[in-house]
Design a protein around this motif. Structure first.
Motif, PDB file in Angstrom:
ATOM      1  N   GLN A 113      32.290 -28.461  31.067  1.00 43.61           N
ATOM      2  CA  GLN A 113      31.595 -29.686  30.401  1.00 43.61           C
ATOM      3  C   GLN A 113      30.183 -29.446  29.877  1.00 43.61           C
ATOM      4  O   GLN A 113      30.002 -29.876  28.776  1.00 43.61           O
TER       5      GLN A 113
ATOM      6  N   MET B   3      29.186 -29.382  25.924  1.00 45.23           N
ATOM      7  CA  MET B   3      27.943 -30.202  25.634  1.00 45.23           C
ATOM      8  C   MET B   3      27.246 -29.421  24.645  1.00 45.23           C
ATOM      9  O   MET B   3      26.919 -30.048  23.731  1.00 45.23           O
TER      10      MET B   3
ATOM     11  N   THR C   4      28.753 -28.469  21.138  1.00 45.47           N
ATOM     12  CA  THR C   4      28.831 -29.669  20.280  1.00 45.47           C
ATOM     13  C   THR C   4      27.513 -29.936  19.593  1.00 45.47           C
ATOM     14  O   THR C   4      27.383 -30.461  18.352  1.00 45.47           O
TER      15      THR C   4
ATOM     16  N   GLY D 270      33.426 -31.818  20.387  1.00 46.74           N
ATOM     17  CA  GLY D 270      32.853 -33.106  21.026  1.00 46.74           C
ATOM     18  C   GLY D 270      33.662 -33.861  21.492  1.00 46.74           C
ATOM     19  O   GLY D 270      33.682 -34.713  22.595  1.00 46.74           O
TER      20      GLY D 270
ATOM     21  N   GLN E  91      33.928 -35.104  25.075  1.00 53.64           N
ATOM     22  CA  GLN E  91      33.820 -36.415  25.821  1.00 53.64           C
ATOM     23  C   GLN E  91      34.965 -36.838  26.557  1.00 53.64           C
ATOM     24  O   GLN E  91      34.775 -37.572  27.503  1.00 53.64           O
TER      25      GLN E  91
ATOM     26  N   SER F 260      34.342 -35.223  30.175  1.00 51.82           N
ATOM     27  CA  SER F 260      32.874 -35.519  30.595  1.00 51.82           C
ATOM     28  C   SER F 260      32.839 -36.144  31.893  1.00 51.82           C
ATOM     29  O   SER F 260      33.651 -37.271  32.080  1.00 51.82           O
TER      30      SER F 260
ATOM     31  N   THR G  41      26.916 -39.019  32.975  1.00 49.05           N
ATOM     32  CA  THR G  41      26.151 -39.802  31.765  1.00 49.05           C
ATOM     33  C   THR G  41      25.469 -38.853  30.719  1.00 49.05           C
ATOM     34  O   THR G  41      25.267 -39.029  29.711  1.00 49.05           O
TER      35      THR G  41
ATOM     36  N   GLU H 133      26.150 -35.728  30.268  1.00 43.87           N
ATOM     37  CA  GLU H 133      27.050 -34.890  29.530  1.00 43.87           C
ATOM     38  C   GLU H 133      27.447 -35.908  28.167  1.00 43.87           C
ATOM     39  O   GLU H 133      27.506 -35.417  27.047  1.00 43.87           O
ATOM     40  N   ARG H 134      27.779 -36.941  28.653  1.00 41.19           N
ATOM     41  CA  ARG H 134      28.364 -38.020  27.394  1.00 41.19           C
ATOM     42  C   ARG H 134      27.141 -38.415  26.604  1.00 41.19           C
ATOM     43  O   ARG H 134      27.474 -38.366  25.176  1.00 41.19           O
TER      44      ARG H 134
ATOM     45  N   THR I 113      26.575 -35.157  24.246  1.00 40.50           N
ATOM     46  CA  THR I 113      28.024 -34.909  23.417  1.00 40.50           C
ATOM     47  C   THR I 113      27.677 -35.719  22.285  1.00 40.50           C
ATOM     48  O   THR I 113      28.086 -35.568  21.179  1.00 40.50           O
ATOM     49  N   ILE I 114      27.523 -37.322  22.597  1.00 39.02           N
ATOM     50  CA  ILE I 114      27.492 -38.158  21.653  1.00 39.02           C
ATOM     51  C   ILE I 114      26.603 -38.277  20.493  1.00 39.02           C
ATOM     52  O   ILE I 114      26.910 -38.048  19.331  1.00 39.02           O
TER      53      ILE I 114
ATOM     54  N   LEU J 255      27.957 -35.128  18.592  1.00 38.19           N
ATOM     55  CA  LEU J 255      29.007 -35.734  17.523  1.00 38.19           C
ATOM     56  C   LEU J 255      28.638 -36.459  16.566  1.00 38.19           C
ATOM     57  O   LEU J 255      29.003 -36.041  15.438  1.00 38.19           O
TER      58      LEU J 255
END
Length: 105
Positions: A24, A28, A31, A62, A66, A69, A72, A74-75, A78-79, A82
């Motif tokens: 992950q 991350m 991405t 990504g 996601q 993942s 939080t 990582e998310r 990643t966002i 992305l």
């Protein structure tokens, strides 16, 4: 009511669960790097091939990152990657696309 008095030492946005997540974390970082490269190269007209391809690969990386993942942190990262990859991809597509100038019509 004892649970309301207990403090949460890992209550920040970037809190982890204390475990290692190498796949992950790799997705991350990949991405985020692909997103930044795509976004920056999309600002130049002649680099639309690099912008569109790195953006496309960043979006795919990504999306999978996601999906798997765990935390939080990582998310969140990643966002951000992305978003940058998406903007770079669409600007690269608008300026010539994935094969613009390479394939004759």
């Amino acid at each position: 009511m004892a649970q309301t008095m207990r403090s949460n030492p890992t209550g920040s946005l970037f809190a982890t669960d204390g475990k290692s997540h190498p796949l992950q974390d790799t997705l991350m970082v990949a991405t985020l790097v692909l997103g930044v490269v795509s976004f920056v190269t999309a600002q130049f007209d002649g680099l639309h091939l690099l912008a569109s391809w790195t953006g496309l690969i960043g979006i795919l990386t990504g999306g999978y990152g996601q999906f798997i993942s765990v935390t939080t942190r990582e998310r969140f990262v990643t966002i951000v990657g992305l978003g940058a990859a998406g903007v770079g991809f669409f600007l690269g597509m608008a300026r010539g696309g994935l094969f613009g100038g390479l394939i004759g019509y």
